[in-house]
Design an enzyme around this catalytic site. Structure first.
Site, short mmCIF file in Angstrom:
data_model
loop_
_atom_site.label_atom_id
_atom_site.label_comp_id
_atom_site.label_asym_id
_atom_site.label_seq_id
_atom_site.Cartn_x
_atom_site.Cartn_y
_atom_site.Cartn_z
N HIS A 1 -9.19 3.28 -1.53
CA HIS A 1 -7.83 2.65 -1.38
C HIS A 1 -7.48 1.98 -2.74
CE1 HIS A 1 -4.32 1.21 -0.12
NE2 HIS A 1 -4.78 0.30 0.80
N CYS B 1 0.71 -1.28 -0.06
CA CYS B 1 0.15 -0.04 0.05
C CYS B 1 0.65 1.20 -0.03
CB CYS B 1 -1.00 -0.09 1.03
SG CYS B 1 -1.84 -1.46 1.31
#
Length: 388
Positions: A335, A84
């Site tokens: 996200h 991420c």
């Protein structure tokens, strides 16, 4: 050492897209060029992040493909993968390149498609996300990231008395902020009662504690200090830190303190010759509500054990002492893994320029971004300041 500056920023709406990767990124890149007032042939290099294209879409050699699509064929391209934290690591390397005099103008960005539009359903995407965990010790147990951050958060609850209501207040705050962000995946507000009534996902997390899978792209133009003053409204990158932590999570001495974030923040503050107390706002990696609480403490924005109460008391609201995630954060903004890090930089840039629209923070002069990867084993922290 000469500092770098961001002179252009752009991103797509985060959500569900049926657009191919290169076209999705192209939207963000072209908006970024327009914002900076440059053309693709003025770019010296392209650093970009994509974490999962090989697994989700059988699409791996993306560098020249994306460069060609936005008119930059011929420039050197480097792809980054750091779970991420993918595009924030790309950003860090671009900043270091222009500070070192290797390049003067660099396009940095990220793109990811994580929704069923890729042909992968939620269980399969959850499995792919979990590939960022320990292959031998964690994946065979079936541990996925809701469980990872649930473990961190449960430990924090044990140590500091953090409650599920504290978590719900983080969700309410970020959904409220996301309702002001036209690029957010979720623009709907929620209440503490709705959050606490939602189904359990991984104790203590309920559905409203978890960020969504999103598609999206974001990009910024980074230039050397010598070039910055020739652009409108440059925003200085005054410090950037990058640290890692032990893997697997069972070997972390204090899993609830996210040590990599503390180390990266210390590096960034030292480079910027500043402290957490000087930050006007923050964008942090709230993949889960508990992750925001841990991040707020790791960055020194609130004291140890105060992350939950700070959210419940409104101290981290847009009009609070230290606004956290005015964009809506991952929780509401969304996200798309490879795009998340540079999307945080876009948000900092807009507030420091005074161009964040309805969610603009009054008088913002200095902000910090926190982007983690995997089980908090990689973290990049960036301090940015409005240029005087």
């Amino acid at each position: 050492m000469a500092r770098a500056a961001v002179v252009g920023a752009g991103m797509t709406k985060f959500g569900v897209h049926d657009t191919p990767l290169q076209e999705l990124f192209g939207q963000a890149a072209l908006d970024t060029f327009d914002d900076a007032g440059i053309t693709p042939d003025e770019v010296d290099a392209f650093y970009f992040g994509n974490a999962m294209g090989g697994q989700t879409e059988n699409d791996t050699h993306l560098g020249p493909k994306l460069a060609s699509h936005v008119g930059m064929a011929g420039v050197p391209v480097q792809r980054f993968e750091d779970a991420c934290a993918t595009s924030s690591n790309a950003f860090k390397n671009a900043v270091e390149a222009v500070e070192a005099g290797v390049h003067d103008v660099v396009l940095v960005g990220g793109v990811e498609r994580c929704t069923p539009e890729t042909g992968k359903d939620t269980p399969e995407m959850t499995r792919i996300f979990a590939s960022a965990s320990h292959r031998q010790y964690e994946q065979p147990t079936g541990l996925t990231f809701p469980g990872v951050f649930a473990l961190f958060t449960k430990r924090h609850m044990h140590e500091h008395g953090t409650t599920e209501e504290h978590l719900a207040n983080v969700a309410v705050k970020n959904h409220g902020n996301g309702s002001l962000n036209p690029n957010a995946h979720f623009g709907k507000q929620t209440t503490v009662e709705e959050a606490l009534d939602a189904p359990k996902v991984a104790d203590p997390f309920r559905l409203m504690d978890c960020c969504p899978f999103s598609d999206g792209a974001s990009a910024v133009v980074v230039v050397s200090d010598d070039y910055a003053d020739s652009f409108d409204a440059p925003v200085d990158v005054s410090g950037i830190g990058h640290a890692t932590d032990v893997v697997p999570i069972g070997d972390k001495e204090k899993p609830h303190v996210t040590q990599a974030a503390r180390d990266a923040a210390a590096q960034a503050y030292e480079q910027a010759d500043t402290t957490a107390d000087a930050m006007d706002f923050a964008e942090v990696h709230d993949c889960f509500t508990g992750a925001e609480i841990l991040a707020s403490e790791a960055l020194g924005l609130v004291g140890e054990g105060e992350g939950g109460p700070a959210a419940a008391e409104g101290r981290t609201a847009r009009d609070g002492e230290i606004p956290i995630n005015p964009s809506g954060g991952l929780k509401a903004k969304g996200h798309p893994i490879g795009a998340t890090g540079t999307a945080q930089i876009v948000e900092l840039t807009e507030h420091l320029r005074g161009t964040a629209g309805e969610r603009q923070l009054d008088g913002a002069e200095r902000g910090v971004a926190h982007n983690l990867g995997g089980d908090a084993a990689t973290t990049v922290v960036t301090v940015m300041e409005a240029r005087e």
